[in-house]
Design a protein around this motif. Structure first.
Motif, PDB file in Angstrom:
ATOM      1  N   ASP A 167       0.826  -1.209   0.000  1.00 57.66           N
ATOM      2  CA  ASP A 167       0.000   0.000   0.000  1.00 57.66           C
ATOM      3  C   ASP A 167       0.861   1.261   0.000  1.00 57.66           C
ATOM      4  O   ASP A 167       1.460   1.603   1.022  1.00 57.66           O
ATOM      5  CB  ASP A 167      -0.923  -0.058   1.238  1.00 57.66           C
ATOM      6  N   GLY A 168       0.886   1.938  -1.138  1.00 61.69           N
ATOM      7  CA  GLY A 168       1.586   3.217  -1.248  1.00 61.69           C
ATOM      8  C   GLY A 168       0.642   4.299  -1.767  1.00 61.69           C
ATOM      9  O   GLY A 168       1.026   5.128  -2.586  1.00 61.69           O
ATOM     10  N   LEU A 169      -0.582   4.276  -1.249  1.00 59.06           N
ATOM     11  CA  LEU A 169      -1.549   5.280  -1.723  1.00 59.06           C
ATOM     12  C   LEU A 169      -1.261   6.650  -1.113  1.00 59.06           C
ATOM     13  O   LEU A 169      -1.121   7.640  -1.810  1.00 59.06           O
ATOM     14  CB  LEU A 169      -2.975   4.843  -1.379  1.00 59.06           C
ATOM     15  N   PHE A 170      -1.189   6.684   0.217  1.00 63.93           N
ATOM     16  CA  PHE A 170      -0.904   7.948   0.909  1.00 63.93           C
ATOM     17  C   PHE A 170      -0.012   7.702   2.107  1.00 63.93           C
ATOM     18  O   PHE A 170      -0.162   6.694   2.801  1.00 63.93           O
ATOM     19  CB  PHE A 170      -2.195   8.625   1.403  1.00 63.93           C
ATOM     20  N   PRO A 215      -0.686   3.229   7.168  1.00 61.18           N
ATOM     21  CA  PRO A 215      -1.803   2.696   6.394  1.00 61.18           C
ATOM     22  C   PRO A 215      -2.516   3.876   5.725  1.00 61.18           C
ATOM     23  O   PRO A 215      -2.837   4.854   6.398  1.00 61.18           O
ATOM     24  CB  PRO A 215      -2.697   2.034   7.442  1.00 61.18           C
ATOM     25  N   SER A 216      -2.714   3.809   4.443  1.00 58.24           N
ATOM     26  CA  SER A 216      -3.339   4.935   3.741  1.00 58.24           C
ATOM     27  C   SER A 216      -4.705   5.216   4.331  1.00 58.24           C
ATOM     28  O   SER A 216      -5.518   4.305   4.501  1.00 58.24           O
ATOM     29  CB  SER A 216      -3.455   4.606   2.258  1.00 58.24           C
TER      30      SER A 216
HETATM   31  K   LIG Z   1       0.680   4.060   2.695  1.00 58.24           K
END
Ligand SMILES: [K+]
Ligand SMILES: NC(=O)C1=CN([C@@H]2O[C@H](COP(=O)(O)OP(=O)(O)OC[C@H]3O[C@@H](n4cnc5c(N)ncnc54)[C@H](O)[C@@H]3O)[C@@H](O)[C@H]2O)[C@@H](O)CC1
Length: 523
Positions: free
Chosen positions: A135-138, A170-171
């Motif tokens: 998870d590299g969303l935000f 965690p995004s």
């Molecule tokens: K993230």
């Protein structure tokens, strides 16, 4: 602030005590860039460390399908570097990139990943087949609620079974408060980058963070101190700091009264066990002398369980609570007094009588309820010596209704209450926080839900009282000793849960694990 974070031996120990907000992280990062480190080089360095960690956690088997979620900022950039590296190592990688407008550096990495033939998607469906999600969303740049389609897709993803590794946070989790901004990824593990963000020490985001791990990327300590100041205002209690604070080595020529004298005031006919448990907690602290004031009729019971303690039988109220201390008790004989476990609110007089004591006073359980009835803040402000309060959230709300309005941001709430009352306040929770009148703030990073059990707080009160009663090393503050007690208590719970399951951590067992865990940690 005058609280000192110890001087641990190595860089990692120092880094582990530090906690930052998003703004502080940005400022620290800014100094590194200003000094000449190229942004792209730092991203590359950090992301290579993340990729290496992921490979060690999930080694390449015959077929390993990894879904990488890429957001618009540098968190997405990190994720793209990881995607590229895993692709080169032979993992089957697919990328979810829901937003088209992305930062420049991130877009370079995106173009390159696409040129390698890694497939891109703007919907989550195909990722159900993945063995692992990254998870590299935000990261710490998330400013507002996640909404719309991405929110729905995160909710869907959270229902699936595969492990999720979040990069940095965690995004969807707020970097400082741990609050869920609209919706958030439920990570199996979160690799926090560079420095611990405040969210990792808040109760709120805990269910989303999973196992937390710090990926160090060599931020110079001078840049950290330049922004945070030294000693830092908020610190994680680590093993190195706690062990430094414990009275592990005694002077060869000491005697029992030089090792502190704790007076415990606890128990009632109704809650006699609380007095025993507090006594057992105090015993584990190694305090030189332990006196326990209890209702007269409980004396034989206490002597039976704690033959080492001096048991003071007190007159009883009709309900079997302590009515008052006997005249023979001279409060100036004690180096600390702890009061509360099992008292019932009928013990009001005795609690009132110790407010004048000129030694540190620890108040827990019913002593807190009595304090709330007496008007908390004016009563505390009249104290000349330090007072330590150990409320859980319910007690905290009764004691400090105004500060409680800041909840669920526990850190802000406890800090405000401490500033107003000038007391040291330990707010119990999954991430226990200790505030010292706005001077310092300690956070206990590790604990176990096994401690959520009647009687485990009684052990803590005794243990803390016993530590505070002992001679304090010159450089240690009272707040740090309180935090050390909470850390020790938590570590005992963790070890007991590991060896006996979370169901097996009854308070009596917990008290036996206090010394056991210490030996394990010292070795
Ligand atoms: K993230
Ligand atoms: N601190 C450091 O020294 C380093 C940080 N790095 C990474 O950089 C990250 C921070 O990067 P950024 O500052 O670019 O921030 P993020 O990548 O966390 O995201 C910010 C981007 O998302 C947008 N955004 C914010 N909220 C949104 C919402 N609700 N819906 C849609 N878009 C939204 C912003 O406009 C911005 O473009 C860290 O978390 C970390 O992963 C690493 O690359 C290298 C080192």
């Amino acid at each position: 602030m005058n609280d000192k974070v110890n001087k641990p031996q190595n860089r990692r120990e120092q880094i582990d005590q530090i906690v930052v907000t998003a703004q502080q992280m940005r400022e620290i990062e800014g100094r590194i860039f200003k000094a000449g480190m190229p942004v792209a080089a730092l991203m590359e360095k950090v992301a290579l460390r993340i990729a290496a960690r992921i490979q060690s956690l999930y080694p390449l088997s015959n077929r390993m399908k990894v879904g990488v979620l890429v957001g618009p900022g540098h968190n997405g950039g990190d994720a793209l570097v990881v995607a590229r590296e895993l692709h080169f190592q032979g993992y089957e990688v697919l990328i979810y990139r829901p937003l088209s407008k992305i930062k420049e550096l991130t877009s370079y990495h995106s173009d390159y990943a696409a040129s390698l033939g890694i497939p891109f998607y703007d919907e989550i469906e195909p990722f159900q087949e993945c063995d692992l999600i990254i998870d590299g969303l935000f990261g710490f740049g998330l400013e507002r609620d996640i909404s719309g389609n991405i929110g729905n897709e995160i909710a869907l993803l959270n229902e699936w079974a595969q492990p999720i590794i979040s990069i940095d946070l965690p995004s969807g989790i707020h970097t400082d408060t741990g609050a869920v901004l609209g919706t958030a990824i439920r990570a199996t593990r979160t690799l926090c980058l560079g420095l611990w963000k405040l969210a990792f020490l808040q109760d709120r985001g805990l269910e989303y963070i999973g196992d937390a791990e710090l990926i160090d990327f060599d931020i110079p300590l001078t840049d950290i101190w330049a922004i945070l100041g030294k000693p830092v205002a908020i610190a994680r209690m680590t093993k190195a700091a706690a062990l430094n604070c414990l009275p592990l080595h005694r002077n060869l020529l000491t005697h029992k009264y030089k090792q502190g004298h704790l007076l415990l005031i606890c128990g009632s006919k109704r809650y006699s066990g609380a007095a025993i448990l507090s006594g057992l907690g105090a015993r584990a602290s190694g305090v030189g002398m332990l006196s326990i004031a209890i209702p007269e009729s409980l004396k034989p019971l206490l002597v039976n369980h704690l033959p080492d303690a001096l048991i003071i039988g007190c007159a009883e109220t009709p309900s079997g609570a302590i009515a008052d201390l006997p005249d023979t008790v001279d409060l100036s004989n004690y180096t600390a007094i702890a009061s509360g476990p099992g008292l019932t609110v009928d013990a009001k007089l005795v609690v009132q009588s110790v407010f004048g004591a000129e030694c540190p006073l620890i108040l827990d359980a019913d002593a807190l309820n009595i304090l709330a009835q007496l008007r908390t803040i004016p009563t505390l402000l009249r104290r000349r010596e330090a007072t330590v309060l150990t409320p859980h959230v319910g007690e905290f709300k009764r004691l400090f209704p105004d500060s409680a309005e800041l909840l669920p941001d526990r850190i802000s709430a406890v800090r405000k209450a401490s500033q107003l009352s000038k007391a040291i306040i330990l707010l119990k929770g999954a991430k226990t926080a200790i505030a010292d009148a706005g001077e310092s703030l300690w956070l206990i990073p590790e604990s176990t839900p096994a401690l959520a059990r009647g009687g485990s707080g009684d052990i803590l009160t005794g243990l803390m009282g016993g530590l505070i009663a002992q001679p304090i090393k010159q450089q240690e503050s009272l707040a740090k000793i309180v935090a050390t007690a909470a850390w020790w208590h938590a570590q005992a719970g963790i070890l007991a849960a590991k060896e006996r399951s979370e169901l097996g951590v009854d308070p009596l067992t917990l008290s036996q694990y206090l010394i056991r865990v210490l030996l394990a940690l010292l070795n």
